[in-house]
Design a protein around this motif. Structure first.
Motif, PDB file in Angstrom:
ATOM      1  N   ARG A 244       0.811  -1.206   0.000  1.00  0.00           N
ATOM      2  CA  ARG A 244       0.000   0.000   0.000  1.00  0.00           C
ATOM      3  C   ARG A 244       0.855   1.271   0.000  1.00  0.00           C
ATOM      4  NH1 ARG A 244      -3.847   0.240   4.716  1.00  0.00           N
ATOM      5  NH2 ARG A 244      -5.192   1.357   3.280  1.00  0.00           N
ATOM      6  N   TYR A 245       2.154   1.120   0.226  1.00  0.00           N
ATOM      7  CA  TYR A 245       3.010   2.284   0.434  1.00  0.00           C
ATOM      8  C   TYR A 245       3.468   2.887  -0.882  1.00  0.00           C
ATOM      9  CZ  TYR A 245       7.319   4.787   1.572  1.00  0.00           C
ATOM     10  OH  TYR A 245       8.323   5.716   1.666  1.00  0.00           O
ATOM     11  N   ASN A 246       3.455   4.216  -0.937  1.00  0.00           N
ATOM     12  CA  ASN A 246       3.986   4.950  -2.080  1.00  0.00           C
ATOM     13  C   ASN A 246       4.741   6.163  -1.547  1.00  0.00           C
ATOM     14  OD1 ASN A 246       3.341   7.443  -4.130  1.00  0.00           O
ATOM     15  ND2 ASN A 246       3.788   5.556  -5.240  1.00  0.00           N
ATOM     16  N   PHE A 247       6.006   6.290  -1.915  1.00  0.00           N
ATOM     17  CA  PHE A 247       6.861   7.334  -1.343  1.00  0.00           C
ATOM     18  C   PHE A 247       6.328   8.735  -1.633  1.00  0.00           C
ATOM     19  CE2 PHE A 247      10.497  10.269  -1.805  1.00  0.00           C
ATOM     20  CZ  PHE A 247      10.947  10.253  -0.487  1.00  0.00           C
ATOM     21  N   MET A 248       5.905   8.993  -2.875  1.00  0.00           N
ATOM     22  CA  MET A 248       5.424  10.330  -3.219  1.00  0.00           C
ATOM     23  C   MET A 248       4.152  10.673  -2.455  1.00  0.00           C
ATOM     24  SD  MET A 248       5.953  13.120  -4.679  1.00  0.00           S
ATOM     25  CE  MET A 248       7.362  12.701  -5.696  1.00  0.00           C
ATOM     26  N   ILE A 251       5.246  11.836   0.889  1.00  0.00           N
ATOM     27  CA  ILE A 251       5.772  13.199   0.809  1.00  0.00           C
ATOM     28  C   ILE A 251       4.626  14.212   0.735  1.00  0.00           C
ATOM     29  CG2 ILE A 251       7.079  14.815  -0.631  1.00  0.00           C
ATOM     30  CD1 ILE A 251       8.805  12.851   0.938  1.00  0.00           C
ATOM     31  N   LEU A 252       3.573  13.875  -0.017  1.00  0.00           N
ATOM     32  CA  LEU A 252       2.423  14.775  -0.137  1.00  0.00           C
ATOM     33  C   LEU A 252       1.697  14.925   1.196  1.00  0.00           C
ATOM     34  CD1 LEU A 252       1.190  13.633  -3.637  1.00  0.00           C
ATOM     35  CD2 LEU A 252       1.661  16.006  -3.003  1.00  0.00           C
ATOM     36  N   ASN A 253       1.622  13.860   1.964  1.00  0.00           N
ATOM     37  CA  ASN A 253       1.019  13.938   3.291  1.00  0.00           C
ATOM     38  C   ASN A 253       1.845  14.823   4.212  1.00  0.00           C
ATOM     39  OD1 ASN A 253      -1.462  12.118   4.174  1.00  0.00           O
ATOM     40  ND2 ASN A 253      -0.427  11.066   2.492  1.00  0.00           N
ATOM     41  N   CYS A 364      -0.362   2.781   6.090  1.00  0.00           N
ATOM     42  CA  CYS A 364       0.209   2.493   4.770  1.00  0.00           C
ATOM     43  C   CYS A 364       1.735   2.465   4.719  1.00  0.00           C
ATOM     44  CB  CYS A 364      -0.293   3.522   3.743  1.00  0.00           C
ATOM     45  SG  CYS A 364      -2.080   3.575   3.590  1.00  0.00           S
ATOM     46  N   VAL A 365       2.391   2.994   5.731  1.00  0.00           N
ATOM     47  CA  VAL A 365       3.860   3.011   5.724  1.00  0.00           C
ATOM     48  C   VAL A 365       4.378   1.735   6.376  1.00  0.00           C
ATOM     49  CG1 VAL A 365       5.910   4.206   6.577  1.00  0.00           C
ATOM     50  CG2 VAL A 365       3.937   5.523   5.768  1.00  0.00           C
ATOM     51  N   GLU A 433      -3.619   6.517  -4.703  1.00  0.00           N
ATOM     52  CA  GLU A 433      -4.546   6.025  -3.685  1.00  0.00           C
ATOM     53  C   GLU A 433      -4.227   4.568  -3.343  1.00  0.00           C
ATOM     54  OE1 GLU A 433      -6.587   6.453  -1.064  1.00  0.00           O
ATOM     55  OE2 GLU A 433      -8.163   7.468  -2.214  1.00  0.00           O
ATOM     56  N   PRO A 434      -3.916   4.282  -2.068  1.00  0.00           N
ATOM     57  CA  PRO A 434      -3.625   2.888  -1.684  1.00  0.00           C
ATOM     58  C   PRO A 434      -4.888   2.048  -1.634  1.00  0.00           C
ATOM     59  CG  PRO A 434      -3.574   4.288   0.237  1.00  0.00           C
ATOM     60  CD  PRO A 434      -3.784   5.203  -0.935  1.00  0.00           C
ATOM     61  N   SER A 435      -4.699   0.735  -1.696  1.00  0.00           N
ATOM     62  CA  SER A 435      -5.829  -0.186  -1.610  1.00  0.00           C
ATOM     63  C   SER A 435      -6.438  -0.135  -0.225  1.00  0.00           C
ATOM     64  CB  SER A 435      -5.351  -1.608  -1.912  1.00  0.00           C
ATOM     65  OG  SER A 435      -6.359  -2.546  -1.594  1.00  0.00           O
ATOM     66  N   HIS A 436      -7.766  -0.198  -0.171  1.00  0.00           N
ATOM     67  CA  HIS A 436      -8.461  -0.172   1.116  1.00  0.00           C
ATOM     68  C   HIS A 436      -9.131  -1.499   1.411  1.00  0.00           C
ATOM     69  CE1 HIS A 436      -8.439   3.999   2.732  1.00  0.00           C
ATOM     70  NE2 HIS A 436      -7.923   4.215   1.543  1.00  0.00           N
ATOM     71  N   GLU A 437      -8.611  -2.588   0.836  1.00  0.00           N
ATOM     72  CA  GLU A 437      -9.213  -3.901   1.065  1.00  0.00           C
ATOM     73  C   GLU A 437      -9.165  -4.288   2.530  1.00  0.00           C
ATOM     74  OE1 GLU A 437      -7.342  -6.728  -1.408  1.00  0.00           O
ATOM     75  OE2 GLU A 437      -8.049  -5.845  -3.285  1.00  0.00           O
ATOM     76  N   SER A 438      -8.014  -4.009   3.187  1.00  0.00           N
ATOM     77  CA  SER A 438      -7.891  -4.394   4.597  1.00  0.00           C
ATOM     78  C   SER A 438      -8.881  -3.637   5.460  1.00  0.00           C
ATOM     79  CB  SER A 438      -6.460  -4.152   5.091  1.00  0.00           C
ATOM     80  OG  SER A 438      -6.137  -2.794   4.975  1.00  0.00           O
ATOM     81  N   HIS A 439      -9.148  -2.359   5.078  1.00  0.00           N
ATOM     82  CA  HIS A 439     -10.125  -1.595   5.843  1.00  0.00           C
ATOM     83  C   HIS A 439     -11.522  -2.162   5.648  1.00  0.00           C
ATOM     84  CE1 HIS A 439      -7.639   1.586   7.445  1.00  0.00           C
ATOM     85  NE2 HIS A 439      -7.064   1.725   6.274  1.00  0.00           N
TER      86      HIS A 439
END
Length: 697
Positions: A244-248, A251-253, A364-365, A433-439
């Protein structure tokens, strides 16, 4: 989710099973004591003594086994030392390699022992919390006071693992010395930076740090974010995080966090002048600054709930609302309307996406870099806090384009509106947008367990009937439904409302939230009224106020370096906590205008003491809060981060309201009148800390 009792059983090293704390037995005893006391068969004093002896026996079993294993490891190291001495006389590369692997094998066994100690330490903490919740009085306070401070304390053997440091040192030194240093005679004692970065040593160091709560600057700073983690994250969870992690996106967060803090503090040096230009009193700056916090009380909840389904959409919404809010704030001057000014700040508060920023890091991290990301979150906040006033100090110009006025009052709004516009474009292009399947799985699991949860809550008044099959399964899983508060806690279901989150707050947690409220209140009083106070007493210009506030903000990172790298490793967190509260109290006392004339050195020194002490206090407070807070508050909408945010935001609202109300008494009385509530709350927090001191471990 798996209950702690079952998780403990699954994670146990099979050949050592008989030496772990018998959590299941202790839990049953707590239930039996409760039933016996309800019918009057036992008195509290007898229960207290009997349970203490039982826990003493369990801890003694753990400690004696720990000492036995330490002896075995020491014996193995002694034999390896003899082999190493022989190799020094007749070097053999192949034998050196074998010897190095032997030391690594001892290191792996030491890791097993450290994990054994960690599991038992967690078990002891949880059974103490369970006892306190069930019987409604501070057994933990009594037990820690009588056991932890005794010279022959076995409890300290578990939590401080006395003696293992020598084993860790022996393995580290010898592995470092066996590395090929091409003739160098340096050891780890000569130059610690040259220590070999062997994976085994890194793992051992991390395990030791977890047990002793020893910390470094990065870890200490990351704790400010109160991004709570599961006690024992599994490799599967870590793998999900990686997907689920994306570096950019991270950074935006962090950029969102930075810009929002700039947005919060950029108006502080000029809010009083802006209020005066619109025909209001200078002290109305309290309402202007605080209106953003008022809206944030509500935005924190809906952004936290929204982040269960998406991260991108709430960040887009936040950016648009902040763009509109800052534009309205800037236009209020030409409209000559205080209402437009306040509406603009309310919009800015409604765009507070800090809950989303925190949830992204938490969910997500990957675990291995989560602490660095948490430290980044806090650093971005601190940098924004310093940059906001500094930027306001630079915007000292005046011009008009058509009928729109640009001056030191309106430029902060226009600059921030432009910044949010650029951020919105960057967000739209780069965020993933990360996957929200776990949620979604968590939500489905919550729906399927609503009936069971309702029965658990009703179990305090009537028993929950189980079929024989369910009883058998419950016995195997160590998930007794005994009507206690611990049963839903151990299921690790997140709190579903503010009310259910409040019920999970123990006295220790409530005191920590009070301390957080106090420090935020004191800091907000100091910062928000600084422009009015310094103008009244010293005649400071906007630039002077901006420099003063920026310098205060710049102390955040250096102070945390000192505390995180040195002080936190020399003293216990609870000792630093109490000392910091006392220093905040001293800083407030020094701020009062008693002796005339009121001097710049007195104001600056007292402000520095208050601000720095509050910063230190915030770090250790949130560190302890994450440790004593229920694991059910580690995730979900109503999480520990949200509760702390709400406490801090409410403190800011009350503080800014206090400034405006005190303004009706006149600017000459503003300083002392606003400091009195700060002093009162600070003294109350110190007293409350003393009452719960021994439960903060």
């Amino acid at each position: 989710m798996v209950a702690f009792g079952k998780k403990l059983k699954e994670r146990q090293i099979q050949e050592w099973q008989g030496y772990y704390i018998n959590y299941k037995l202790m839990k049953k005893k707590v239930k039996q004591y409760s039933q016996q006391m309800q019918v009057g068969a036992q008195d509290r004093r007898h229960v207290l003594k009997e349970f203490s002896r039982m826990l003493d026996t369990q801890i003694e079993k753990i400690v004696l086994f720990l000492l036995e294993q330490q002896g075995l490891l020491a014996s193995r190291l002694a034999k390896l030392g003899e082999q190493r001495t022989a190799l020094l006389e007749q070097p053999d590369i192949s034998q050196i390699s074998d010897l190095r692997e032997s030391y690594r094998a001892v290191g792996q066994d030491l890791l097993k022992l450290l994990f054994f100690v960690e599991m038992n330490a967690i078990g002891i903490r949880k059974i103490l919390k369970k006892f306190d919740k069930r019987f409604g009085y501070r057994f933990t306070d009594y037990y820690v006071t009588t056991r932890a401070n005794h010279p022959y304390s076995q409890l300290q053997q578990v939590f401080k693992h006395v003696g293992l440091g020598a084993v860790v040192g022996a393995i580290s030194r010898n592995l470092a010395d066996l590395q090929d240093r091409q003739g160098s005679y340096l050891s780890i004692y000569d130059q610690p930076t040259l220590t070999v970065q062997d994976p085994v040593i890194d793992s051992i160091k991390a395990a030791v740090d977890r047990l002793t709560h020893s910390t470094n600057f990065l870890h200490f700073l990351g704790q400010h974010a109160l991004i709570m983690q599961e006690e024992l994250p599994t490799p599967i969870e870590e793998q999900i995080d990686d997907q689920r992690y994306n570096f950019m996106s991270l950074i935006l967060n962090l950029a969102n966090t930075f810009l929002y803090m700039v947005n919060t503090y950029i108006i502080v040096p000029t809010a009083d002048n802006y209020s005066l230009s619109l025909g209001a009193a200078a002290t109305v700056c309290g309402v202007v600054i605080g209106s953003m916090a008022v809206a944030q009380v509500f935005s924190s909840v809906y952004f936290s709930a929204w982040s269960n389904k998406s991260y991108f959409r709430p960040l887009v919404f936040s950016s648009i609302v902040l763009l509109v809010g800052n534009t309205l704030y800037a236009l209020a001057y030409d409209f000559n309307s205080l209402a437009v000014l306040l509406i603009g700040r309310l919009f800015c508060g409604l765009g507070s996406a800090r809950a989303v920023n925190r949830r992204y890091i938490s969910d997500c991290v990957p675990v291995k870099i989560r602490m660095q990301a948490s430290a980044g979150f806090v650093s971005a906040s601190a940098l924004g806090m310093a940059c906001g006033p500094a930027l306001a100090g630079l915007l000292q110009t005046r011009f008009k384009i058509y009928k729109i006025t640009f001056n030191e009052d309106t430029l902060p709004g226009w600059v921030m509106a432009l910044a949010w516009l650029f951020y919105l474009l960057w967000l739209w292009i780069s965020f993933k947008e990360p996957s929200h399947e776990s949620h979604e799985n968590n939500v489905a699991q919550q729906v399927s367990t609503e009936a069971v949860e309702s029965k658990l809550e009703n179990g305090l008044t009537k028993p929950l009937l189980l079929s024989s099959e369910e009883k058998e399964r419950d016995e195997d899983d160590d998930q007794e439904v005994d009507g206690s508060e611990e049963a839903p806690e151990e299921s690790h279901r997140p709190a579903t409302s503010i009310a259910s989150a409040y019920h999970l707050l123990t006295p220790s947690v409530k005191v920590q939230l009070l301390i957080y409220f106090m420090l935020k209140y004191a800091m907000e009083i100091l910062l928000s009224e600084s422009s009015v106070i310094t103008t009244y007493y010293f005649g400071w210009t906007t630039s002077s106020v901006a420099i003063f506030l920026a310098c205060l903000g710049l102390t955040v990172l250096p102070v945390n370096i000192v505390v995180g790298s040195y002080i936190s490793n020399m003293f216990e967190d609870r000792q630093i906590l109490l000392a910091s509260e006392v220093m905040v109290c001293i800083g407030i006392l020094l701020s009062f205008h008693i002796i005339s004339p009121y001097s710049v050195p007195q104001y600056v020194f007292s402000a520095l003491v208050t601000f720095v002490a509050a910063e230190v206090l915030e770090g250790v407070n949130l560190s302890l809060l994450s440790r004593v807070m229920s694991s059910r508050l580690a995730r979900g909408t109503y999480n520990g981060g949200l509760l702390s945010t709400e406490a801090g935001t409410l403190a800011r609202v009350v503080a800014d309201g206090t400034i405006t109300l005190a303004g009706y008494l006149g600017e000459s009385k503003l300083l002392n009148v606003t400091l009195l509530p700060s002093l009162f709350i600070c003294i109350c927090s110190i007293i409350a800390t003393c009452f719960t001191y021994n439960s903060l471990f």
